[in-house]
Structure formats: structure tokens, C-alpha cells
Design a protein around this motif. Structure first.
Motif, PDB file in Angstrom:
ATOM      1  N   GLY B  28      -7.302   8.868  -2.333  1.00 13.89           N
ATOM      2  CA  GLY B  28      -8.132   9.985  -2.761  1.00 13.89           C
ATOM      3  C   GLY B  28      -9.278  10.119  -1.782  1.00 13.89           C
ATOM      4  O   GLY B  28      -9.051  10.197  -0.581  1.00 13.89           O
ATOM      5  N   ASP B  29     -10.525  10.060  -2.235  1.00 12.41           N
ATOM      6  CA  ASP B  29     -11.616  10.033  -1.261  1.00 12.41           C
ATOM      7  C   ASP B  29     -12.393   8.715  -1.338  1.00 12.41           C
ATOM      8  O   ASP B  29     -13.539   8.643  -0.924  1.00 12.41           O
ATOM      9  CB  ASP B  29     -12.536  11.247  -1.404  1.00 12.41           C
ATOM     10  N   THR B  30     -11.732   7.665  -1.849  1.00  6.78           N
ATOM     11  CA  THR B  30     -12.367   6.352  -1.889  1.00  6.78           C
ATOM     12  C   THR B  30     -11.820   5.492  -0.750  1.00  6.78           C
ATOM     13  O   THR B  30     -10.605   5.419  -0.557  1.00  6.78           O
ATOM     14  CB  THR B  30     -12.079   5.667  -3.239  1.00  6.78           C
ATOM     15  N   ILE B  31     -12.740   4.854  -0.024  1.00  2.00           N
ATOM     16  CA  ILE B  31     -12.331   4.031   1.117  1.00  2.00           C
ATOM     17  C   ILE B  31     -11.822   2.684   0.605  1.00  2.00           C
ATOM     18  O   ILE B  31     -12.514   2.017  -0.164  1.00  2.00           O
ATOM     19  CB  ILE B  31     -13.513   3.843   2.085  1.00  2.00           C
ATOM     20  N   VAL B  32     -10.602   2.298   0.995  1.00  3.08           N
ATOM     21  CA  VAL B  32     -10.103   0.998   0.556  1.00  3.08           C
ATOM     22  C   VAL B  32     -10.156  -0.038   1.677  1.00  3.08           C
ATOM     23  O   VAL B  32     -10.196  -1.235   1.409  1.00  3.08           O
ATOM     24  CB  VAL B  32      -8.675   1.064  -0.034  1.00  3.08           C
ATOM     25  N   SER B  33     -10.153   0.406   2.933  1.00  2.00           N
ATOM     26  CA  SER B  33     -10.427  -0.569   3.996  1.00  2.00           C
ATOM     27  C   SER B  33     -10.996   0.166   5.200  1.00  2.00           C
ATOM     28  O   SER B  33     -10.709   1.337   5.429  1.00  2.00           O
ATOM     29  CB  SER B  33      -9.165  -1.354   4.364  1.00  2.00           C
ATOM     30  N   ALA B  34     -11.843  -0.524   5.944  1.00  2.80           N
ATOM     31  CA  ALA B  34     -12.488   0.068   7.113  1.00  2.80           C
ATOM     32  C   ALA B  34     -12.425  -0.930   8.252  1.00  2.80           C
ATOM     33  O   ALA B  34     -12.718  -2.109   8.063  1.00  2.80           O
ATOM     34  CB  ALA B  34     -13.936   0.415   6.792  1.00  2.80           C
ATOM     35  N   GLU B 340     -18.233  -2.965   7.738  1.00  6.53           N
ATOM     36  CA  GLU B 340     -16.830  -3.033   7.314  1.00  6.53           C
ATOM     37  C   GLU B 340     -16.713  -3.434   5.847  1.00  6.53           C
ATOM     38  O   GLU B 340     -15.774  -3.045   5.172  1.00  6.53           O
ATOM     39  CB  GLU B 340     -16.054  -4.020   8.200  1.00  6.53           C
ATOM     40  N   LYS B 341     -17.674  -4.231   5.371  1.00  4.71           N
ATOM     41  CA  LYS B 341     -17.641  -4.628   3.955  1.00  4.71           C
ATOM     42  C   LYS B 341     -18.242  -3.552   3.062  1.00  4.71           C
ATOM     43  O   LYS B 341     -17.730  -3.267   1.980  1.00  4.71           O
ATOM     44  CB  LYS B 341     -18.415  -5.934   3.768  1.00  4.71           C
ATOM     45  N   LEU B 342     -19.351  -2.950   3.516  1.00  5.73           N
ATOM     46  CA  LEU B 342     -20.049  -1.981   2.661  1.00  5.73           C
ATOM     47  C   LEU B 342     -19.264  -0.694   2.476  1.00  5.73           C
ATOM     48  O   LEU B 342     -19.378  -0.025   1.452  1.00  5.73           O
ATOM     49  CB  LEU B 342     -21.422  -1.649   3.256  1.00  5.73           C
ATOM     50  N   LEU B 343     -18.477  -0.324   3.502  1.00  5.99           N
ATOM     51  CA  LEU B 343     -17.758   0.948   3.407  1.00  5.99           C
ATOM     52  C   LEU B 343     -16.658   0.886   2.359  1.00  5.99           C
ATOM     53  O   LEU B 343     -16.307   1.894   1.756  1.00  5.99           O
ATOM     54  CB  LEU B 343     -17.155   1.301   4.770  1.00  5.99           C
ATOM     55  N   ALA B 351     -19.577   7.949   4.108  1.00  2.74           N
ATOM     56  CA  ALA B 351     -19.303   7.044   5.230  1.00  2.74           C
ATOM     57  C   ALA B 351     -20.326   7.189   6.344  1.00  2.74           C
ATOM     58  O   ALA B 351     -20.909   6.198   6.805  1.00  2.74           O
ATOM     59  CB  ALA B 351     -17.893   7.282   5.758  1.00  2.74           C
ATOM     60  N   SER B 352     -20.592   8.440   6.782  1.00  2.00           N
ATOM     61  CA  SER B 352     -21.519   8.577   7.909  1.00  2.00           C
ATOM     62  C   SER B 352     -22.948   8.280   7.456  1.00  2.00           C
ATOM     63  O   SER B 352     -23.753   7.771   8.235  1.00  2.00           O
ATOM     64  CB  SER B 352     -21.418   9.959   8.531  1.00  2.00           C
ATOM     65  N   HIS B 353     -23.233   8.560   6.210  1.00  2.00           N
ATOM     66  CA  HIS B 353     -24.547   8.224   5.663  1.00  2.00           C
ATOM     67  C   HIS B 353     -24.780   6.709   5.707  1.00  2.00           C
ATOM     68  O   HIS B 353     -25.834   6.230   6.134  1.00  2.00           O
ATOM     69  CB  HIS B 353     -24.614   8.781   4.230  1.00  2.00           C
ATOM     70  N   ILE B 354     -23.743   5.931   5.310  1.00  2.00           N
ATOM     71  CA  ILE B 354     -23.877   4.467   5.317  1.00  2.00           C
ATOM     72  C   ILE B 354     -24.045   3.958   6.746  1.00  2.00           C
ATOM     73  O   ILE B 354     -24.919   3.142   7.035  1.00  2.00           O
ATOM     74  CB  ILE B 354     -22.665   3.817   4.634  1.00  2.00           C
TER      75      ILE B 354
END
Lengths: 166, 367
Positions: B28-34, B340-343, B351-354
Motif C-alpha cells: 500500500g503506502d506503508t514502507i516495509v523495508s528500506a 533504514e530503521k526509521l523508514l 519518506a522525504s520528510h524523515i
């Protein structure tokens, strides 16, 4: 008991004080992880930098860990030496998580194998690097690599002379 | 049907502070890994430095960090001075402090514009870029260059302050202090900003220390760690200032810490101008720069940048060229252990805000 005395008390270390808050600690590679554990327990809670120096004349790599204690305000630089022909290291990422990324970097730039770090050895910063020698080693010749893999480099004097000849 | 999909942010993207790529996996729009993917800016600084004379490297190192180049020159000069055993004159210490603090102001203003832009407020970006340009004009008058100054060098600074420059500087500081009220009203006190940033990308004190955070990220969790206080250099030991801290540890707290740091920098410039010796040498006499033979040894010199601890580990073998220089940029742990952990678990729109709240500078990763 000062932090310096505590470091001197660790078994198998060679301590040199460069100035007030810079302590250099030399340690054998097999003792490295246990020394890092002890240092973390006596207050060195941050890893600032991890990298290597290619000591080509001594046939070895010097790997250094810059640690910082924010309670004592002291930097402790732990150095260890590994043979140049088969460089191997055990990961410190369990003790200091930032070590993970730095180990990927030294694996790529120096060709050091890092045991226990699954990502070390995978492409990291260099893309499409085709050289045989890792780039930060002293025997890597930048000019030779550039001429072999890119349009050969020529000094601008040469280019001017050729233009005159024509 | 696949539940998750991959999305690349960067290497060219308005929400990324430089050429850097992020591989995101989303549901969806949730990040599961970065996963961060560096390498787009690699210019081999560390290798190039080994081929060049100590003085030639001065032209190279400011390029390691684009928004705030002066930290590189200062840390490099401090490392060379440490190895050569050189003390710099009193007036040079103050001039270095002024240059570093003015550079901090420009870096914070640039960050402010990008950060507000990532939240959809573009007005602040216009203001901040304009105000940064006034500081760059001051630099241009002092050093002859707008962005890469090469002004701080081993032994002190390159030349003395031009006549009347400090007056112009003080009037800029006064202008910025007045302008800060406008910045507060537009952005930092804005309810929309607090609503959007509070609770986003929260880091606890223990996590920040464990993951190697320095600078505003660590200060926003309540740890007053700052190289300017803990390992004073230049004229910082003679100046009176407090390290601003917050307890929340989220994106909002990091922004507020940077806002207070900007004010601290302006105060430090005023203090340094007032306390600076009126005359005296600005450079310790050293041999011909093309014949600098730095004694054998190794050292680690560090300064405080706007992102955290910035250090140079230098090894010399007694010749005219450094044997090895390793650069510690604050963004390396900030990207690979923290971002990588916070995203993970956050929304794509954040994402770009973080990333901007962590103030990641890609040139510090691709040294």
C-alpha cells in the motif's frame, strides 16, 4: 580509577597516549572483539569511524576503530593488524551497529573479508568496478585503471601538440 | 498477486538531499523495508588525497560536504597542525570560529528550506535561500569564493579580515535575529508543522547512542553532546554558550533543536567579534607550503558540523603527501543505521520528510 588506567588493565593491549583525550590501543586480531566488548562496558559507547590503512611495506592492513565515550569525553582508537595476503576480520556490528556499513566499505575498498557480516562483499559504493585490485590498496594504480577502462587520459600539452602537427 | 512492490527514490529526486538512491519496498503506502544505495557521488577523495601534496588537498576537501564546506578545511588543518605540533595565533582562532559559525548559519538555512519544502511549505525555502545568499556575499568578500572557501588552512587562516567586514557581519547577524521571529511565526510555531512532524521518526536516547547518532539527532533525545563543548577547538573554550536539547526525539524536536542552534550560532558570532584581539598575526609562520614535511604519526581531529561529529583520521609517513586520510561524516551512521530503521513502518509521503529531518548529506557517505 581513571579511564586510562582501566584501559591499561585490559589484558593483551598496548596503550599509547597521543594527547589528553586521544588514546591509541594496539591489539592482536584474535583479542579484538573481546577488547571491544570490554571497552564498551567501561563507557566507550559510540563508534565514530572504522576504516583501514594499507601498510604495504609491512605486508599488513591496519584496521582502526575510533571509539568515543560521551561520559569521559575521550576518544579511544583501537588498532589491529591483519596479514595482507589473506585479510580476514570478525564483524563488530553486534557490539557497535554502525560498524555494519563501515565494514561493507572496507570490504569493497580494501578487499578485507568480514566474517559475520552478510552484506560485506556485496557491491556498495563502487558501481561496475572491474579492477583486480581493490581501489584503496596502495598497489592500485588509478591512472592505469582509468586508461584501461575509460578513454585514455592524455595531458593537454599532448593534445595541443597534435593539433599543431595537423 | 504480489502484496508488496518496490519503489526507488532517487538518485534524482526533490525529496532527497543530494544524489542518493533509496530502494523501498511498500505495501500500500506503508514502507516495509528500506535500503540505501550510495555511489552516485563517489569521487574517490580519500584515494586522490594520497597522490597530492598537503597544500593541494585544500582545494579538494571542501567538496566533501557541499552545504557546509568549512568544517572539512578546519578538521584537515587541525589534523595537520596536530601532527606538526603547530599552535595557531589567538586572532586566527577567533576568525576560524566566526567562519565556522557563519557556515553553520548557511547550512541551517539551506536545511530549513529543504525541510519545510518536504512538508509542502515552499515560502520558507524562498526566504531561507535569500537569507543564505547574504551570508554567502559576506564569504565572497572575505575569501573570494562563494561556496568553497579554502580560507582556513594549516597554521591559521589565509589572510586577515578586510576592513569594515565585521560591521557588515554584525549587521547581518542583527538582520537574521529579527528575521528569526518571522521564521518562527511562519514555520516553527505553525500548528500544521507540529501536527505533521510530532511523533514522526521517533528515536529514544538509548537507540540514538547505540546507533551512533551525533549532532541534532542526539541532542533532540536529551543528550547534550557537542564537540565544541567536549573537545574544544578554535575559540570555543573562550565563548559562553549552551547546547540546546529536547526530550521528544522525533522529527519535530530535531527541527526545534536546529532552530535554537541557529540562534546559538548567531550569538557566538557576536561574542567572537567582541572578544577577538583587534590585531595580531593570523598565520603561524610555516615553511614553504610546497615543502611541508609532516612528521610520521597518526591523529584524529574532529569538529562539530550541523549534522554531527565530522572528523579526519590522518596517517603520515613523514613525506610531503598524506599516507592515508579517512573522513568521518556524520551522515554515514545516520543513513545506514538510523534512516533504514526509521523508514520501516512509516508512510511513503513521510519518506522525504524523515530523510530531511535526519539531514543526510550523501557526499559524506560517498567519500
Amino acid at each position: 580509577m581513571s579511564v586510562l588506567d582501566k584501559i591499561k588493565g585490559i589484558e593483551g593491549v598496548n596503550v599509547k597516549v597521543q594527547r589528553d583525550n586521544r588514546i591509541f590501543v594496539d591489539v592482536k586480531e584474535d583479542k579484538l572483539i573481546s577488547v571491544l566488548y570490554v571497552l564498551k562496558n567501561i563507557g566507550f559507547n559510540q563508534l565514530s569511524l572504522l576504516s583501514a590503512v594499507d601498510r604495504i611495506n609491512e605486508e599488513q592492513f591496519e584496521v582502526f576503530y575510533v571509539l568515543y565515550s560521551n561520559r569521559e569525553k575521550v576518544n579511544c582508537i583501537v588498532r589491529t593488524y591483519i596479514p595482507r595476503d589473506n585479510p580476514k576480520l570478525v564483524t563488530a556490528a553486534i557490539i557497535y551497529p554502525p560498524a555494519h556499513a563501515y565494514e561493507r566499505e572496507i570490504a569493497e575498498m580494501f578487499g578485507i573479508k568480514v566474517e559475520g557480516n552478510a552484506d560485506a562483499g556485496k557491491p556498495f559504493i563502487l558501481e561496475n568496478f572491474k579492477g583486480d585490485v581493490p581501489p584503496l590498496r596502495k598497489d592500485f594504480n588509478s591512472m592505469k585503471y582509468v586508461n584501461a577502462h575509460f578513454q585514455p587520459f592524455r595531458h593537454h600539452d599532448e593534445v595541443e601538440l597534435e593539433a599543431k602537427d595537423e | 498477486m504480489n502484496k508488496s512492490y518496490e519503489l526507488f527514490i532517487g538518485p534524482n529526486h526533490p525529496g532527497i538531499p543530494g544524489n542518493f538512491s533509496l530502494h523501498l519496498e511498500l505495501e500500500g503506502d506503508t514502507i516495509v523495508s528500506a535500503k540505501g544505495d550510495p555511489g552516485y557521488l563517489h569521487r574517490a577523495f580519500e584515494k586522490l588525497m594520497e597522490y597530492r601534496l598537503y597544500i593541494q588537498n585544500l582545494a579538494l576537501i571542501p567538496r566533501i560536504c557541499v552545504p557546509e564546506p568549512d568544517i572539512n578545511e578546519t578538521a584537515y588543518s587541525m589534523a595537520v597542525e596536530d601532527l606538526m605540533g603547530v599552535e595557531i595565533p589567538e586572532r586566527a582562532k577567533y576568525i576560524r570560529t566566526i567562519v565556522l559559525e557563519l557556515a553553520r548559519v548557511t547550512a541551517y538555512l539551506l536545511w530549513m528550506g529543504g525541510y519545510a519544502g518536504s512538508l509542502g511549505l515552499y515560502t520558507l525555502g524562498q526566504w531561507a535561500t535569500g537569507d543564505r545568499d547574504y551570508a554567502i556575499d559576506l564569504f565572497s568578500e572575505l575569501t573570494g569564493a562563494r561556496v568553497y572557501h579554502m580560507y582556513v588552512w594549516p597554521g591559521g587562516v589565509r589572510r586577515d579580515l578586510p576592513q569594515g567586514w565585521t560591521d557588515e557581519l554584525l549587521s547581518y547577524v542583527k538582520y537574521m535575529k529579527d528575521k528569526l521571529i518571522d521564521y518562527d511565526n511562519l514555520f516553527f510555531k505553525n500548528a500544521m508543522f507540529a501536527h505533521r512532524a510530532k511523533g514522526v521518526a521517533k528515536v529514544t536516547k538509548e537507540q540514538a547512542l547505540e546507533w551512533g547518532a551525533t549532532g541534532p539527532i542526539l541532542k533532540a533525545t536529551g543528550v547534550a553532546q557537542d564537540v565544541r563543548k567536549d573537545d574544544p577547538y578554535a575559540a570555543y573554550p573562550y565563548l559562553d554558550f549552551e547546547i540546546p536539547t529536547m526530550e521528544e526525539g522525533d522529527s519535530w524536536a530535531r527541527a526545534i533543536v536546529r532552530r535554537f542552534e541557529l540562534e546559538t550560532s548567531l550569538n557566538l558570532i557576536e561574542q567572537a567579534v567582541k572578544k577577538m584581539p583587534k590585531s595580531g598575526p593570523v598565520w603561524t609562520k610555516m615553511p614553504n607550503p610546497f615543502k611541508w614535511y609532516v612528521p610520521e604519526g597518526e591523529t584524529y581531529a574532529k569538529v562539530e558540523s550541523t549534522r554531527g561529529e565530522h572528523g579526519f583520521y590522518m596517517v603520515s609517513d613523514g613525506t610531503g603527501r598524506p599516507y592515508r586520510v579517512s573522513v568521518r561524516g556524520a551522515s554515514m551512521p545516520h543513513m545506514f543505521t538510523i534512516a533504514e530503521k526509521l523508514l520501516v513502518g512509516s508512510r511513503l509521503a513521510d519518506a522525504s520528510h524523515i530523510l530531511l529531518s535526519l539531514d543526510i548529506c550523501p557526499p559524506e557517505i560517498d567519500r
